[in-house]
Scaffold this motif. Structure first.
Motif, PDB file in Angstrom:
ATOM      1  N   PRO A 283       0.814  -1.218   0.000  1.00 59.94           N
ATOM      2  CA  PRO A 283       0.000   0.000   0.000  1.00 59.94           C
ATOM      3  C   PRO A 283       0.847   1.267   0.000  1.00 59.94           C
ATOM      4  N   LEU A 284       2.055   1.194   0.554  1.00 60.26           N
ATOM      5  CA  LEU A 284       2.903   2.392   0.600  1.00 60.26           C
ATOM      6  C   LEU A 284       3.470   2.702  -0.780  1.00 60.26           C
ATOM      7  N   CYS A 285       3.899   1.663  -1.491  1.00 63.75           N
ATOM      8  CA  CYS A 285       4.357   1.873  -2.872  1.00 63.75           C
ATOM      9  C   CYS A 285       3.209   2.400  -3.721  1.00 63.75           C
ATOM     10  N   GLU A 286       2.047   1.841  -3.481  1.00 66.53           N
ATOM     11  CA  GLU A 286       0.891   2.235  -4.272  1.00 66.53           C
ATOM     12  C   GLU A 286       0.607   3.723  -4.103  1.00 66.53           C
ATOM     13  N   GLU A 287       0.722   4.187  -2.864  1.00 69.54           N
ATOM     14  CA  GLU A 287       0.466   5.592  -2.594  1.00 69.54           C
ATOM     15  C   GLU A 287       1.517   6.466  -3.273  1.00 69.54           C
ATOM     16  N   ILE A 288       2.761   6.034  -3.204  1.00 67.61           N
ATOM     17  CA  ILE A 288       3.836   6.787  -3.855  1.00 67.61           C
ATOM     18  C   ILE A 288       3.615   6.800  -5.373  1.00 67.61           C
ATOM     19  N   GLY A 289       3.146   5.653  -5.897  1.00 68.06           N
ATOM     20  CA  GLY A 289       2.890   5.545  -7.325  1.00 68.06           C
ATOM     21  C   GLY A 289       1.823   6.498  -7.822  1.00 68.06           C
ATOM     22  N   GLU A 290       0.945   6.922  -6.886  1.00 68.86           N
ATOM     23  CA  GLU A 290      -0.122   7.836  -7.289  1.00 68.86           C
ATOM     24  C   GLU A 290       0.363   9.280  -7.364  1.00 68.86           C
ATOM     25  N   GLN A 291       1.549   9.515  -6.764  1.00 68.14           N
ATOM     26  CA  GLN A 291       2.094  10.872  -6.827  1.00 68.14           C
ATOM     27  C   GLN A 291       2.942  11.021  -8.080  1.00 68.14           C
ATOM     28  N   PRO A 292       3.116  12.280  -8.569  1.00 66.56           N
ATOM     29  CA  PRO A 292       3.913  12.478  -9.785  1.00 66.56           C
ATOM     30  C   PRO A 292       5.351  11.999  -9.579  1.00 66.56           C
ATOM     31  N   GLN A 293       5.885  11.290 -10.576  1.00 62.45           N
ATOM     32  CA  GLN A 293       7.211  10.689 -10.444  1.00 62.45           C
ATOM     33  C   GLN A 293       8.229  11.386 -11.329  1.00 62.45           C
ATOM     34  N   ASP A 294       9.459  11.311 -10.907  1.00 60.72           N
ATOM     35  CA  ASP A 294      10.568  11.783 -11.732  1.00 60.72           C
ATOM     36  C   ASP A 294      10.858  10.702 -12.777  1.00 60.72           C
ATOM     37  N   GLU A 295      10.691  11.050 -14.054  1.00 62.00           N
ATOM     38  CA  GLU A 295      10.720  10.052 -15.124  1.00 62.00           C
ATOM     39  C   GLU A 295      12.007   9.241 -15.236  1.00 62.00           C
ATOM     40  N   ASP A 296      13.181   9.899 -15.029  1.00 58.05           N
ATOM     41  CA  ASP A 296      14.422   9.162 -15.269  1.00 58.05           C
ATOM     42  C   ASP A 296      14.935   8.468 -14.018  1.00 58.05           C
ATOM     43  N   ASP A 297      14.147   8.421 -13.006  1.00 56.89           N
ATOM     44  CA  ASP A 297      14.636   7.841 -11.762  1.00 56.89           C
ATOM     45  C   ASP A 297      14.551   6.315 -11.785  1.00 56.89           C
ATOM     46  N   ASP A 298      15.599   5.702 -12.328  1.00 61.10           N
ATOM     47  CA  ASP A 298      15.599   4.245 -12.442  1.00 61.10           C
ATOM     48  C   ASP A 298      15.870   3.561 -11.110  1.00 61.10           C
ATOM     49  N   GLU A 299      16.433   4.335 -10.200  1.00 63.34           N
ATOM     50  CA  GLU A 299      16.850   3.754  -8.929  1.00 63.34           C
ATOM     51  C   GLU A 299      15.683   3.613  -7.946  1.00 63.34           C
ATOM     52  N   ASP A 300      14.553   4.074  -8.362  1.00 65.27           N
ATOM     53  CA  ASP A 300      13.406   4.098  -7.469  1.00 65.27           C
ATOM     54  C   ASP A 300      13.101   2.702  -6.882  1.00 65.27           C
ATOM     55  N   PRO A 301      13.203   2.581  -5.563  1.00 68.49           N
ATOM     56  CA  PRO A 301      12.937   1.272  -4.955  1.00 68.49           C
ATOM     57  C   PRO A 301      11.440   0.997  -4.826  1.00 68.49           C
ATOM     58  N   TYR A 302      10.617   1.987  -5.120  1.00 66.28           N
ATOM     59  CA  TYR A 302       9.183   1.808  -4.913  1.00 66.28           C
ATOM     60  C   TYR A 302       8.523   1.318  -6.194  1.00 66.28           C
ATOM     61  N   ARG A 303       7.918   0.178  -6.106  1.00 63.01           N
ATOM     62  CA  ARG A 303       7.324  -0.402  -7.306  1.00 63.01           C
ATOM     63  C   ARG A 303       5.847  -0.679  -7.077  1.00 63.01           C
ATOM     64  N   PRO A 304       5.025   0.297  -7.449  1.00 62.91           N
ATOM     65  CA  PRO A 304       3.601   0.181  -7.134  1.00 62.91           C
ATOM     66  C   PRO A 304       2.936  -1.056  -7.716  1.00 62.91           C
ATOM     67  N   ASP A 305       3.485  -1.598  -8.813  1.00 62.55           N
ATOM     68  CA  ASP A 305       2.808  -2.737  -9.431  1.00 62.55           C
ATOM     69  C   ASP A 305       3.329  -4.077  -8.942  1.00 62.55           C
ATOM     70  N   GLU A 306       4.351  -4.015  -8.092  1.00 64.05           N
ATOM     71  CA  GLU A 306       4.935  -5.281  -7.655  1.00 64.05           C
ATOM     72  C   GLU A 306       3.956  -6.063  -6.770  1.00 64.05           C
ATOM     73  N   GLU A 307       3.900  -7.360  -7.032  1.00 64.26           N
ATOM     74  CA  GLU A 307       3.051  -8.219  -6.222  1.00 64.26           C
ATOM     75  C   GLU A 307       3.933  -9.055  -5.312  1.00 64.26           C
ATOM     76  N   PHE A 308       3.515  -9.192  -4.070  1.00 61.62           N
ATOM     77  CA  PHE A 308       4.289  -9.978  -3.113  1.00 61.62           C
ATOM     78  C   PHE A 308       3.615 -11.327  -2.907  1.00 61.62           C
TER      79      PHE A 308
END
Ligand SMILES: [Zn+2]
Ligand SMILES: [Zn+2]
Length: 344
Positions: A283-308
């Motif tokens: 849910p935390l990644c999901e919330e971050i995913g809803e906010q505007p993202q920096d496009e070239d940020d490949d290092e982003d550890p937050y993956r809103p679509d990841e399933e556990f």
């Protein structure tokens, strides 16, 4: 019964059959009634009450654009399940008719059977509603059961936006209603020797907490995290500090932090065909995913679509990616931990 069946018509047929059963009972000679006859009457009443309540609650959850999609739905699987249940109530009625003709005491096993079919009917309605729900939202595979719990978790935020300042009673109500929502969505049960599983009525998905004696019923903290907290002092929507609860291991009786059950339940997805365990979203990644993202940020550890894959891997992810270390054991949590512990 026929080609024009829908959820609505089959539920109406089922309700009529149950009413017939009630009529057979009420026309019998009540002077000869004992405990079993009264139990049977209560059982039939409770089936009808629950079926009506489920229908009234599930419809609005899945209906879109003012259309009664649930009522008019005629998906093959839903029709099959409801027809099978109708058949079981018809068979029960036949036996009730025989009993009313021949007299004598009622067969006490019918009560248990009635409650079993009641449970099947409840689950059939949950699954039928979920089929409507998921087909309308292809982007998200969050289960309808998860959605129902999440809606309750939004209550403090919703109230805060409306300018409502919660008092102690309101806070208690938030916590209670969140747990009630979970229990309305599925059941907790012992799983193996040491684990506890939650089984969802809507998707049959299992969520498993390993090595846990009892399921904690309070969070370690309900603090809202600024700045999104608005004026609400509490948040039930997961943030970095409120997803945990303090439990006790089954073997060894050590304290440990686990994902608070409603947090996991509100974020489970429908198992893919053949799987029994439900995967989860963060849910935390999901919330971050809803906010505007920096496009070239490949290092982003937050993956809103990841399933556990399971509760454990989501917990590892929360601990590693979302900062807060496990809360120190023995932190003054919401009081009376003793009474608040239970396999729910
Ligand atoms: Zn589910
Ligand atoms: Zn995450």
């Amino acid at each position: 019964m026929g080609v024009f069946d829908s959820v609505g018509t089959l539920l109406a047929d089922i309700a009529n059959i149950i009413s017939d059963g009630q009529r057979i009972l009420s026309l019998s000679d009540k002077r000869h009634w004992g405990q079993d006859e009264r139990e049977q009457e209560r059982a039939l009443n409770s089936v009808l009450d629950e079926a009506r309540k489920d229908f009234q609650e599930l419809g609005p959850l899945v209906n879109g654009n003012g259309r009664s999609q649930y009522e008019h739905d005629r998906r093959h699987e839903s029709m099959e399940e409801l027809r099978a249940i109708l058949g079981k109530f018809q068979a029960l009625n036949e036996r009730l008719k025989d009993w009313s003709r021949s007299g004598g005491p009622i067969d006490p096993t019918w009560v248990r059977e009635t409650y079993t079919i009641k449970r099947e009917l409840h689950r059939a309605q949950c699954r039928a509603a979920m089929r409507v729900f998921t087909s309308a939202r292809e982007a998200s595979q969050r289960c309808l059961g998860a959605f129902i719990v999440q809606r309750k978790q939004r209550a403090p935020l919703r109230d805060a936006k409306a300018g409502i300042k919660p008092d102690e009673t309101t806070l208690e109500r938030y916590y209670k209603e969140e747990l009630i929502a979970c229990k309305a969505v599925g059941t907790f049960q012992r799983f193996g020797d040491q684990d506890i599983a939650f089984v969802c009525d809507f998707c049959d998905g299992h969520l498993v907490w390993e090595d846990l004696e009892r399921m904690p019923t309070v969070r370690s903290s309900t603090r809202a995290v600024p700045p999104s907290s608005l004026s609400s002092p509490v948040s039930l929507l997961p943030n970095t500090s409120n997803w945990q609860a303090s439990g006790v291991t089954n073997c060894g009786q050590h304290q440990k932090q686990v994902i608070f059950a409603p947090v996991a339940i509100a974020n489970h997805i429908i198992p893919t065909h053949g799987d029994w365990e439900a995967k989860l979203l963060c849910p935390l990644c999901e919330e971050i995913g809803e906010q505007p993202q920096d496009e070239d940020d490949d290092e982003d550890p937050y993956r809103p679509d990841e399933e556990f894959d399971d509760v454990k891997s989501l917990q590892e992810h929360l601990e590693w990616q979302h900062g807060t270390a496990t809360l120190p054991i023995g932190l003054p949590t919401t009081t009376t931990a003793e009474n608040n512990c239970l396999v729910m």
